[in-house]
Design an enzyme around this catalytic site. Sequence first.
Site, PDB file in Angstrom:
ATOM      1  N   ASP A   1       0.046   0.092  14.006  1.00 13.09           N
ATOM      2  CA  ASP A   1       0.409   1.358  14.654  1.00 13.09           C
ATOM      3  C   ASP A   1       0.734   1.164  16.127  1.00 13.09           C
ATOM      4  O   ASP A   1       1.383   2.007  16.741  1.00 13.09           O
ATOM      5  CB  ASP A   1      -0.715   2.389  14.504  1.00 13.09           C
ATOM      6  CG  ASP A   1      -2.029   1.887  15.039  1.00 13.09           C
ATOM      7  OD1 ASP A   1      -2.179   1.820  16.269  1.00 13.09           O
ATOM      8  OD2 ASP A   1      -2.919   1.558  14.234  1.00 13.09           O
TER       9      ASP A   1
ATOM     10  N   TYR B   1     -11.247   4.948  18.825  1.00 12.24           N
ATOM     11  CA  TYR B   1     -11.200   3.651  18.147  1.00 12.24           C
ATOM     12  C   TYR B   1     -10.363   2.641  18.935  1.00 12.24           C
ATOM     13  O   TYR B   1     -10.828   1.530  19.238  1.00 12.24           O
ATOM     14  CB  TYR B   1     -10.620   3.816  16.745  1.00 12.24           C
ATOM     15  CG  TYR B   1     -10.518   2.514  15.994  1.00 12.24           C
ATOM     16  CD1 TYR B   1     -11.610   1.998  15.321  1.00 12.24           C
ATOM     17  CD2 TYR B   1      -9.323   1.785  15.985  1.00 12.24           C
ATOM     18  CE1 TYR B   1     -11.522   0.787  14.640  1.00 12.24           C
ATOM     19  CE2 TYR B   1      -9.224   0.582  15.312  1.00 12.24           C
ATOM     20  CZ  TYR B   1     -10.325   0.081  14.643  1.00 12.24           C
ATOM     21  OH  TYR B   1     -10.242  -1.113  13.986  1.00 12.24           O
ATOM     22  N   GLN B   2      -9.136   3.011  19.276  1.00 13.25           N
ATOM     23  CA  GLN B   2      -8.214   2.060  19.909  1.00 13.25           C
ATOM     24  C   GLN B   2      -8.750   1.554  21.246  1.00 13.25           C
ATOM     25  O   GLN B   2      -8.652   0.353  21.548  1.00 13.25           O
ATOM     26  CB  GLN B   2      -6.835   2.720  20.137  1.00 13.25           C
ATOM     27  CG  GLN B   2      -6.265   3.469  18.955  1.00 13.25           C
ATOM     28  CD  GLN B   2      -5.673   2.573  17.878  1.00 13.25           C
ATOM     29  OE1 GLN B   2      -5.788   1.355  17.951  1.00 13.25           O
ATOM     30  NE2 GLN B   2      -5.059   3.173  16.880  1.00 13.25           N
TER      31      GLN B   2
ATOM     32  N   TYR C   1     -13.416   9.533  10.546  1.00 15.65           N
ATOM     33  CA  TYR C   1     -13.832   8.419   9.696  1.00 15.65           C
ATOM     34  C   TYR C   1     -15.074   8.826   8.914  1.00 15.65           C
ATOM     35  O   TYR C   1     -15.884   9.624   9.403  1.00 15.65           O
ATOM     36  CB  TYR C   1     -14.138   7.175  10.533  1.00 15.65           C
ATOM     37  CG  TYR C   1     -12.929   6.477  11.100  1.00 15.65           C
ATOM     38  CD1 TYR C   1     -11.638   6.811  10.710  1.00 15.65           C
ATOM     39  CD2 TYR C   1     -13.079   5.457  12.028  1.00 15.65           C
ATOM     40  CE1 TYR C   1     -10.533   6.167  11.240  1.00 15.65           C
ATOM     41  CE2 TYR C   1     -11.982   4.792  12.561  1.00 15.65           C
ATOM     42  CZ  TYR C   1     -10.718   5.153  12.166  1.00 15.65           C
ATOM     43  OH  TYR C   1      -9.616   4.514  12.694  1.00 15.65           O
TER      44      TYR C   1
ATOM     45  N   ASP D   1      -8.229  -5.632  13.818  1.00  8.99           N
ATOM     46  CA  ASP D   1      -8.145  -4.204  13.518  1.00  8.99           C
ATOM     47  C   ASP D   1      -7.870  -4.075  12.017  1.00  8.99           C
ATOM     48  O   ASP D   1      -6.769  -3.762  11.592  1.00  8.99           O
ATOM     49  CB  ASP D   1      -6.999  -3.605  14.351  1.00  8.99           C
ATOM     50  CG  ASP D   1      -6.900  -2.103  14.191  1.00  8.99           C
ATOM     51  OD1 ASP D   1      -7.800  -1.509  13.576  1.00  8.99           O
ATOM     52  OD2 ASP D   1      -5.909  -1.525  14.659  1.00  8.99           O
TER      53      ASP D   1
ATOM     54  N   ASP E   1       0.919 -12.652   6.677  1.00 10.73           N
ATOM     55  CA  ASP E   1      -0.502 -12.686   6.357  1.00 10.73           C
ATOM     56  C   ASP E   1      -1.290 -13.301   7.519  1.00 10.73           C
ATOM     57  O   ASP E   1      -0.973 -14.398   7.994  1.00 10.73           O
ATOM     58  CB  ASP E   1      -0.713 -13.509   5.085  1.00 10.73           C
ATOM     59  CG  ASP E   1      -2.165 -13.541   4.670  1.00 10.73           C
ATOM     60  OD1 ASP E   1      -2.855 -14.526   5.002  1.00 10.73           O
ATOM     61  OD2 ASP E   1      -2.621 -12.563   4.047  1.00 10.73           O
ATOM     62  N   ALA E   2      -2.328 -12.595   7.953  1.00  5.71           N
ATOM     63  CA  ALA E   2      -3.092 -13.036   9.115  1.00  5.71           C
ATOM     64  C   ALA E   2      -3.886 -14.303   8.838  1.00  5.71           C
ATOM     65  O   ALA E   2      -4.108 -15.114   9.743  1.00  5.71           O
ATOM     66  CB  ALA E   2      -4.032 -11.922   9.570  1.00  5.71           C
TER      67      ALA E   2
ATOM     68  N   GLU F   1       0.796  -8.530  11.703  1.00  6.44           N
ATOM     69  CA  GLU F   1       0.664  -7.372  10.811  1.00  6.44           C
ATOM     70  C   GLU F   1       1.432  -7.663   9.528  1.00  6.44           C
ATOM     71  O   GLU F   1       2.594  -8.098   9.586  1.00  6.44           O
ATOM     72  CB  GLU F   1       1.221  -6.127  11.516  1.00  6.44           C
ATOM     73  CG  GLU F   1       1.523  -4.940  10.630  1.00  6.44           C
ATOM     74  CD  GLU F   1       0.297  -4.371   9.941  1.00  6.44           C
ATOM     75  OE1 GLU F   1       0.314  -4.313   8.701  1.00  6.44           O
ATOM     76  OE2 GLU F   1      -0.661  -3.985  10.629  1.00  6.44           O
TER      77      GLU F   1
ATOM     78  N   GLN G   1       0.821  -1.200   0.000  1.00  6.17           N
ATOM     79  CA  GLN G   1       0.000   0.000   0.000  1.00  6.17           C
ATOM     80  C   GLN G   1       0.860   1.258   0.000  1.00  6.17           C
ATOM     81  O   GLN G   1       2.051   1.227   0.306  1.00  6.17           O
ATOM     82  CB  GLN G   1      -0.901   0.006   1.236  1.00  6.17           C
ATOM     83  CG  GLN G   1      -0.126  -0.044   2.544  1.00  6.17           C
ATOM     84  CD  GLN G   1      -0.925  -0.620   3.675  1.00  6.17           C
ATOM     85  OE1 GLN G   1      -2.147  -0.504   3.720  1.00  6.17           O
ATOM     86  NE2 GLN G   1      -0.258  -1.257   4.627  1.00  6.17           N
TER      87      GLN G   1
END
Length: 387
Positions: free
Chosen positions: A152, A127-128, A291, A222, A203-204, A172, A97
């Site tokens: 993050d 959010y967190q 958002y 997340d 990859d999750a 992540e 990305q």
Amino acid sequence: MEGGGAKDGSAVAAQTRGSGDDGSHKPLPPCCLKAKAAAAESEAKCHATVVSGWFTEPRSHSGKTSKVQYFNNPMWPGEAHSLKVENILYQGKSPYQEILVFESSTYGNVLVLDGIVQLTEKDECAYQEMVTHLPLCSIPSPKSVLVVGGGDGGVLREIARHASVENIDICEIDQLVIDVCKDFFPQLSVGFKDPRVQLHVGDAVDFLRNAPEGKYDAIIVDSSDPIGPAQELVEKPFFQTIARALKPGGVLCNQAESMWLHTHLIQDMLSICRETFKGAVHYAWTSVPTYPSGVIGFLLCAKEGPAVNFLSPVNPIEKLEGAMEAGREIRFYNSEVHRAAFVLPTFVRRELESHNTCAEKDKSETKPVAKPKKMKIMPNSAIPTAS
């Protein structure tokens, strides 16, 4: 919102100016070219999504630079949200990305992935804190937790408030996101410093397939929005791998979009999760000003086993020893907000309940109808038998 993912990064990649961080030098929008010609110093503010000092999201994932596409993200058609840019701090591109960090005039530093705001310093707490404490405060003494995405570090920072937790895995996909956030969002990336954290870059979906069955008390997804590579993170096979990795009575909290914009996605996710987890399944929401629509939702699911009541925290944050000293005070979440998060506006309740009723009706109508059994009537007082 991050990716399962993708979300954070460092000034490891070569920094570039203008559009085309990957060296392709895509043409800038005409208004941005005009601004550059008028003031040379404005070049530092020029980026594919920064026009005359304003960042505008959403941006198309198609990569096209026409004005129509520029304001037409498939997740939020017909909408644009702008933040005034003081300085562009970082531009780079990972294998997954495009990453942009800029200083805004009112929300502090802003992290943008593929043209979409992921977090700002001012409102990241909403959010967190909610995505973490809604699940962890709903079960007693969680010990093993997995974070999908969250590069993050903000979710890790919040998990650290729970002293009962012994092991925190985070998967992540984008190392660059992690590195960038360590440079520009140290108040979030502090979560990686906790000795209980084990980082897995990859990859999750693969990570969860290989996870031991019944390992985790809680899994927090997340994730980025369900378009492109993140699409499989809202599909049934992914939720089935999550359920397999959870202990009986274990819980999932999954980012679940805006009730103002995506009730169709929420309906689909609820249907899948009710089929998969067998325990309590609820939709909750919170306010995040930067958002789209200003809100974001969460799907809370419990695996079959010890009953979980998400609606009222059994493990209230206010009673956890040391919870308020984990890096900084809690700014948004509390037990009252926890309870309120499950109170849905009338139109949302109506749409979700209506969809659930229709789904149950469809299931009952598609069940094969049993053929009536023929009875043999025996003479005298013999007992009838079925054939």
